[in-house]
Design an enzyme around this catalytic site. Structure first.
Site, PDB file in Angstrom:
ATOM      1  N   CYS A 101       0.946  -1.264  -0.079  1.00  0.00           N
ATOM      2  CA  CYS A 101      -0.112   0.060  -0.014  1.00  0.00           C
ATOM      3  C   CYS A 101       0.579   1.286   0.118  1.00  0.00           C
ATOM      4  O   CYS A 101       2.077   1.186   0.554  1.00  0.00           O
ATOM      5  CB  CYS A 101      -1.140  -0.048   1.254  1.00  0.00           C
ATOM      6  SG  CYS A 101      -2.144   1.171   1.294  1.00  0.00           S
ATOM      7  N   ASP A 132       0.243   3.715   1.946  1.00  0.00           N
ATOM      8  CA  ASP A 132       0.116   4.182   3.324  1.00  0.00           C
ATOM      9  C   ASP A 132       1.533   4.839   3.695  1.00  0.00           C
ATOM     10  O   ASP A 132       2.400   3.863   3.710  1.00  0.00           O
ATOM     11  CB  ASP A 132      -0.420   3.351   4.179  1.00  0.00           C
ATOM     12  CG  ASP A 132      -0.819   3.463   5.408  1.00  0.00           C
ATOM     13  OD1 ASP A 132      -0.003   4.077   6.192  1.00  0.00           O
ATOM     14  OD2 ASP A 132      -1.955   3.715   5.570  1.00  0.00           O
ATOM     15  N   ARG A 145       2.705   4.728   6.754  1.00  0.00           N
ATOM     16  CA  ARG A 145       3.404   3.918   7.675  1.00  0.00           C
ATOM     17  C   ARG A 145       4.033   2.610   7.335  1.00  0.00           C
ATOM     18  O   ARG A 145       4.494   1.866   8.123  1.00  0.00           O
ATOM     19  CB  ARG A 145       2.158   3.711   8.717  1.00  0.00           C
ATOM     20  CG  ARG A 145       1.641   5.029   9.233  1.00  0.00           C
ATOM     21  CD  ARG A 145       0.473   4.605   9.737  1.00  0.00           C
ATOM     22  NE  ARG A 145      -0.761   4.270   8.785  1.00  0.00           N
ATOM     23  CZ  ARG A 145      -1.879   3.784   9.321  1.00  0.00           C
ATOM     24  NH1 ARG A 145      -2.364   4.028  10.458  1.00  0.00           N
ATOM     25  NH2 ARG A 145      -2.721   3.418   8.400  1.00  0.00           N
ATOM     26  N   HIS A 171      -1.892  -4.310   5.094  1.00  0.00           N
ATOM     27  CA  HIS A 171      -1.538  -3.705   6.289  1.00  0.00           C
ATOM     28  C   HIS A 171      -2.953  -3.404   7.298  1.00  0.00           C
ATOM     29  O   HIS A 171      -4.035  -3.108   6.866  1.00  0.00           O
ATOM     30  CB  HIS A 171      -0.436  -2.801   6.368  1.00  0.00           C
ATOM     31  CG  HIS A 171      -1.108  -1.492   5.794  1.00  0.00           C
ATOM     32  ND1 HIS A 171      -1.668  -0.494   6.587  1.00  0.00           N
ATOM     33  CD2 HIS A 171      -1.547  -1.275   4.506  1.00  0.00           C
ATOM     34  CE1 HIS A 171      -2.339   0.478   5.561  1.00  0.00           C
ATOM     35  NE2 HIS A 171      -2.167   0.235   4.611  1.00  0.00           N
ATOM     36  N   CYS A 220      -5.717  -0.082   7.057  1.00  0.00           N
ATOM     37  CA  CYS A 220      -5.877   0.139   5.661  1.00  0.00           C
ATOM     38  C   CYS A 220      -6.911   1.253   5.327  1.00  0.00           C
ATOM     39  O   CYS A 220      -8.018   0.642   5.674  1.00  0.00           O
ATOM     40  CB  CYS A 220      -5.608  -0.884   4.868  1.00  0.00           C
ATOM     41  SG  CYS A 220      -5.453  -0.524   3.058  1.00  0.00           S
TER      42      CYS A 220
END
Length: 219
Positions: A39, A41, A43, A98, A101
C-alpha cells in the site's frame, strides 16, 4: 520540505559514504530478487520492515496494494509486474496488506466515495474480496476491516496469476507468491499458508508461502 531536504543532506553526508561501493555497483545494474507490492500508506515502508538494502526489492505501491487482473489495456501495475518477472527475473512476489488500511476500511464499512471517483473506481479491483467478506459474520467493525484486509490480499494473489509473465514463470517453477499482512502497532507479519489458506505468524512459520511453483487457477 525542510525536513526532506535535511534528510537528504544527512543521507548524502552520512548514509551514502557508508555504501559507496554498493551505489557504485547499482549505478549500472540491478538484480532484485523480490517484487514487493504494498500500500501507499506512509506507515508501511518495505525496506524498513524487511531490512533490505537498495537494489534488493523491486517495489509497487498503490492504494490498497491492488493488482488489477490482466487485460487488453494493461496499466502501470501490469507493466511493472511484467518487467519485474520477465526482465529482472524476480523469484518471489510478495503482496502485503496492512492493519488500519484506509482503502480496505472504506470498502468494509461501505463508505460513500462519490467525492473520490478515481479512488472508487480503483477499489473496484477489490470487489471479489468485498463479496467474500460481506458473506461472513464479523464480531465488530474492527474484525470486519481486518478480515477485509486479508481477503484483499487473497484476491490480489488471484489477480496477479492472470498476468502472462507470472503464469509462465510459475509454470517453469521459477516464481513463488506470498501473501502478507503487516500489523503496524506490533511490527508483526501474518503470512498466507498454501495448504490451509490461513494466515499464520511469519515469525513462527518463516518458510510459509501462498503459492508454490506451478500456477494454480485464479479464484
Amino acid at each position: 520540505m525542510k525536513a526532506l531536504i535535511e534528510g537528504f543532506l544527512k543521507f548524502q553526508n552520512e548514509a551514502f559514504p557508508q555504501r559507496t561501493d554498493l551505489f557504485k555497483h547499482l549505478a549500472t545494474t540491478q538484480h532484485p530478487g523480490t517484487l514487493f507490492i504494498t500500500c501507499s500508506d506512509s506507515r508501511v515502508v518495505p525496506e524498513l520492515l524487511t531490512q533490505q538494502e537498495p537494489g534488493e526489492l523491486f517495489v509497487i505501491r498503490n492504494a490498497g496494494n491492488i493488482v488489477p487482473s490482466y487485460s487488453p489495456h494493461p496499466g502501470g501495475v501490469s507493466a511493472t509486474v511484467e518487467y519485474a518477472v520477465a526482465v529482472l527475473g524476480v523469484t518471489d512476489i510478495v503482496i502485503c496488506g496492512h492493519s488500519d488500511c484506509g482503502a480496505m476500511t472504506a470498502i468494509a464499512k461501505c463508505k460513500c466515495m462519490d467525492h473520490l471517483p478515481a479512488v472508487s473506481g480503483w477499489l473496484q479491483h477489490a470487489e471479489s474480496a468485498k463479496v467474500i467478506n460481506e458473506s461472513r459474520p464479523h464480531a465488530d467493525d474492527a474484525a470486519k476491516v481486518s478480515s477485509m484486509v486479508r481477503e484483499n490480499v487473497i484476491a490480489q494473489l488471484a489477480n496477479i496469476q492472470t498476468h502472462p509473465s507470472v503464469r509462465l514463470a510459475q509454470e517453469k517453477g521459477q516464481l513463488n507468491l506470498h501473501g502478507w499482512v503487516y500489523d503496524i502497532e506490533t511490527g508483526s507479519i501474518d503470512a498466507l499458508e498454501a495448504g490451509s489458506r490461513r494466515f499464520v505468524s511469519l515469525a513462527e512459520h518463516p518458510t510459509t508461502c501462498a503459492v508454490h511453483g506451478k500456477a494454480v487457477e485464479a479464484a
